[in-house]
Design an enzyme around this catalytic site. Structure first.
Site, PDB file in Angstrom:
ATOM      1  N   LEU A 134      -3.124   3.847  -0.276  1.00 29.62           N
ATOM      2  CA  LEU A 134      -4.563   3.842  -0.502  1.00 29.62           C
ATOM      3  C   LEU A 134      -5.312   4.842   0.364  1.00 29.62           C
ATOM      4  O   LEU A 134      -6.065   5.687  -0.152  1.00 29.62           O
ATOM      5  CB  LEU A 134      -5.122   2.431  -0.257  1.00 29.62           C
ATOM      6  CG  LEU A 134      -6.639   2.288  -0.421  1.00 29.62           C
ATOM      7  CD1 LEU A 134      -7.071   2.568  -1.861  1.00 29.62           C
ATOM      8  CD2 LEU A 134      -7.085   0.883   0.013  1.00 29.62           C
TER       9      LEU A 134
ATOM     10  N   ALA B 183      13.069   7.968  11.119  1.00 28.20           N
ATOM     11  CA  ALA B 183      13.554   8.753   9.980  1.00 28.20           C
ATOM     12  C   ALA B 183      13.936   7.838   8.824  1.00 28.20           C
ATOM     13  O   ALA B 183      15.026   7.271   8.799  1.00 28.20           O
ATOM     14  CB  ALA B 183      14.751   9.596  10.413  1.00 28.20           C
TER      15      ALA B 183
ATOM     16  N   TYR C 180      13.300  -0.568  -0.446  1.00 27.47           N
ATOM     17  CA  TYR C 180      12.767  -0.064   0.831  1.00 27.47           C
ATOM     18  C   TYR C 180      12.733  -1.194   1.858  1.00 27.47           C
ATOM     19  O   TYR C 180      13.312  -1.085   2.941  1.00 27.47           O
ATOM     20  CB  TYR C 180      11.362   0.513   0.659  1.00 27.47           C
ATOM     21  CG  TYR C 180      10.620   0.611   1.965  1.00 27.47           C
ATOM     22  CD1 TYR C 180       9.644  -0.326   2.304  1.00 27.47           C
ATOM     23  CD2 TYR C 180      10.921   1.606   2.882  1.00 27.47           C
ATOM     24  CE1 TYR C 180       8.985  -0.264   3.520  1.00 27.47           C
ATOM     25  CE2 TYR C 180      10.269   1.678   4.097  1.00 27.47           C
ATOM     26  CZ  TYR C 180       9.305   0.735   4.406  1.00 27.47           C
ATOM     27  OH  TYR C 180       8.658   0.787   5.620  1.00 27.47           O
TER      28      TYR C 180
ATOM     29  N   ASN D 161       0.050  -1.729   8.158  1.00 25.91           N
ATOM     30  CA  ASN D 161      -0.279  -0.514   7.383  1.00 25.91           C
ATOM     31  C   ASN D 161      -0.820   0.600   8.273  1.00 25.91           C
ATOM     32  O   ASN D 161      -2.012   0.602   8.578  1.00 25.91           O
ATOM     33  CB  ASN D 161      -1.261  -0.852   6.264  1.00 25.91           C
ATOM     34  CG  ASN D 161      -0.593  -1.645   5.167  1.00 25.91           C
ATOM     35  OD1 ASN D 161       0.035  -2.672   5.425  1.00 25.91           O
ATOM     36  ND2 ASN D 161      -0.683  -1.164   3.936  1.00 25.91           N
TER      37      ASN D 161
HETATM   38  C1  WQD Z   1      -2.635  -1.059   0.028  1.00 25.08           C
HETATM   39  C2  WQD Z   1      -3.578  -1.770  -0.947  1.00 25.08           C
HETATM   40  C3  WQD Z   1      -2.826  -1.723  -3.219  1.00 25.08           C
HETATM   41  C4  WQD Z   1      -3.304   2.639  -3.764  1.00 25.08           C
HETATM   42  C5  WQD Z   1       2.447   0.469   2.488  1.00 25.08           C
HETATM   43  C6  WQD Z   1       3.690   1.279   2.395  1.00 25.08           C
HETATM   44  C7  WQD Z   1       4.877   0.528   2.946  1.00 25.08           C
HETATM   45  C8  WQD Z   1       4.569  -0.099   4.285  1.00 25.08           C
HETATM   46  C9  WQD Z   1       3.265  -0.869   4.278  1.00 25.08           C
HETATM   47  C10 WQD Z   1       5.461   0.831   6.291  1.00 25.08           C
HETATM   48  C11 WQD Z   1      -2.843  -2.621  -1.979  1.00 25.08           C
HETATM   49  C12 WQD Z   1      -4.133  -0.947  -3.064  1.00 25.08           C
HETATM   50  C13 WQD Z   1      -3.237   1.348  -3.255  1.00 25.08           C
HETATM   51  C14 WQD Z   1      -4.328   2.961  -4.699  1.00 25.08           C
HETATM   52  C15 WQD Z   1      -5.153   0.710  -4.568  1.00 25.08           C
HETATM   53  N1  WQD Z   1       4.540   0.894   5.300  1.00 25.08           N
HETATM   54  N2  WQD Z   1      -4.156   0.412  -3.647  1.00 25.08           N
HETATM   55  N3  WQD Z   1      -5.223   1.981  -5.071  1.00 25.08           N
HETATM   56  O1  WQD Z   1       1.468  -1.294  -0.605  1.00 25.08           O
HETATM   57  O2  WQD Z   1       0.647  -2.334   1.562  1.00 25.08           O
HETATM   58  O3  WQD Z   1       2.489  -0.610   1.576  1.00 25.08           O
HETATM   59  O4  WQD Z   1       2.251   0.003   3.798  1.00 25.08           O
HETATM   60  O5  WQD Z   1       6.353   0.085   6.363  1.00 25.08           O
HETATM   61  O6  WQD Z   1       5.903   1.478   3.100  1.00 25.08           O
HETATM   62  O7  WQD Z   1       3.908   1.582   1.058  1.00 25.08           O
HETATM   63  O8  WQD Z   1       0.084   0.027   1.056  1.00 25.08           O
HETATM   64  O9  WQD Z   1      -1.711   1.692   0.763  1.00 25.08           O
HETATM   65  O10 WQD Z   1       0.036   1.453  -1.082  1.00 25.08           O
HETATM   66  O11 WQD Z   1      -1.665  -0.368  -0.752  1.00 25.08           O
HETATM   67  O12 WQD Z   1      -5.983  -0.150  -4.910  1.00 25.08           O
HETATM   68  O13 WQD Z   1      -4.452   4.121  -5.210  1.00 25.08           O
HETATM   69  O14 WQD Z   1      -4.305  -0.781  -1.674  1.00 25.08           O
HETATM   70  O15 WQD Z   1      -2.831  -2.483  -4.416  1.00 25.08           O
HETATM   71  O16 WQD Z   1      -3.634  -3.769  -2.239  1.00 25.08           O
HETATM   72  P1  WQD Z   1       1.160  -1.149   0.836  1.00 25.08           P
HETATM   73  P2  WQD Z   1      -0.794   0.792  -0.034  1.00 25.08           P
END
Ligand code: WQD
Length: 339
Positions: free
Chosen positions: A203, A82, A152, A182
């Site tokens: 993403l 949570a 976070y 991820n």
């Molecule tokens: C992945 C890649 C972006 C969106 C997430 C969660 C965080 C944690 C880890 C649990 C990056 C790129 C993204 C888009 C893009 N989870 N991207 N276009 O930032 O690694 O973190 O996973 O703890 O809570 O936020 O994941 O999927 O946002 O980004 O190009 O529309 O995709 O720059 O390289 P992130 P993400």
């Protein structure tokens, strides 16, 4: 064993409840339904043939947690999913994040320890690591709190500090910190999957929403990173592999505190993920190259060797398995659990 899943109706919690039931354990979900739907309980029963009772309430409320123990306890273990987890939102609303992500841990620990749980399995994150010089991240690569870029990630590392101090004065308790990289993918049935409210930050759900026509095009955030194809690399792990990691942690739990990276150890770039998704869908998806997103690392991926050695667990599914299963979920549920 009987497990209370705090935040258990969410994406990872739902998949973990399925894995627990299929391994012969019992699952009770506590959720405030702020970012999910009660529909998941019917989906869990369809998949497993067994119910996972859902108690509506806040994991940050001692009264709500006491009520769940009174009504559905006793429990051998608490799994704590949570939390608010949008990195960008946490920068805008730090107090909401600290209050929720720490307050839930305090309430669950207070009641759980008083009621005699044997283990507390915490949903932590690979974003507690920060220095690219430490790649691939091993469990010892956590750095100082102030080096983390957002509330976070800080709230998660703060949780780990609290849990370590609490375990020290409860030596019989097992506390396991599972540092997710991820999480993506969906159960092979297509009945459960990731269903973020509003426009997805992450993403994979964003690409899925474009593929079903809910959004117009994908923005690739940054093409000038120091990576093979210039786009950001992440360690994507199938949510079913992640769920299996929780079952392994529960069954291996012994007194003490341990941290485990749950990832594949294989970095995958944005363009590679999109290409894999296009293979699953059978057509090209609209995309545009865009500037970098603030706060993003070029690459983050783990060394999963400790979990493999100590939990006997290893992620088995590839990025093509992940995109195939996401497309199966999203195409069957274009509007998520809302039908
Ligand atoms: C992945 C890649 C972006 C969106 C997430 C969660 C965080 C944690 C880890 C649990 C990056 C790129 C993204 C888009 C893009 N989870 N991207 N276009 O930032 O690694 O973190 O996973 O703890 O809570 O936020 O994941 O999927 O946002 O980004 O190009 O529309 O995709 O720059 O390289 P992130 P993400």
């Amino acid at each position: 064993m009987r497990v209370l899943l705090a935040g258990g109706a969410g994406y990872v919690g739902t998949h973990t409840a399925i894995a627990l039931i299929e391994a012969g354990h019992e699952a009770v979900l506590l959720d405030d339904l702020s970012n999910t739907s009660a529909e998941v309980t019917a989906r869990i029963e369809s998949i497993t043939g067994k119910a996972a009772p859902l108690a509506s309430g806040s994991a940050a409320s001692v009264a709500d947690v006491e009520r769940v123990f009174d009504e559905f306890g006793p429990f051998d273990s608490i799994m704590h999913f949570a939390a608010k987890k949008a990195v960008g939102e946490s920068v805008e609303k730090p107090l909401d994040y600290y209050r929720n992500n720490l307050g839930s841990t305090f309430a669950l620990l207070e009641v759980g320890i008083a009621r005699g749980i044997r283990s507390f399995i915490f949903s932590s994150t690979g974003t507690v690591y920060s220095d690219p010089a430490d790649l691939p991240f091993g469990e010892g690569a956590t750095r100082n709190l102030v080096e983390l870029s957002n509330p976070y990630s800080k709230s998660k590392l703060m949780n780990e500090v609290v849990l370590s101090d609490v375990q020290r004065v409860n030596p019989e308790l097992n506390i396991t910190l599972l540092r997710y990289f991820n999480p993506v993918g969906a159960h092979e049935s297509g009945l459960v999957g990731e269903d973020p409210k509003g426009i997805p930050n992450n993403l994979m759900p964003y690409v899925a929403r474009v593929a079903v026509g809910g959004l117009s095009e994908i923005s690739v955030y940054g093409t000038d990173y120091d990576t093979p194809d210039g786009t950001g690399q992440r360690d994507y792990i199938h949510v079913v592999d992640l769920a299996d990691g929780h079952v392994a942690a529960l069954e291996k739990a012994e007194p003490g505190l341990k941290a485990y990276n749950l990832g594949t150890g294989n970095p995958v770039s944005v363009l590679e993920l999109i290409s894999s998704f296009e293979k699953a869908v059978g057509r090209e998806l609209p995309k545009k190259m865009a500037p970098r997103r603030a706060g993003d690392l070029a690459a983050t991926y783990c060394d999963p060797a400790v979990a493999e050695r100590e939990l006997g667990w290893k992620a088995a599914r590839t990025i093509d398995d992940m995109t195939r299963d996401v497309w199966n979920w999203q195409s069957r549920n274009p509007r998520g659990y809302d039908g």
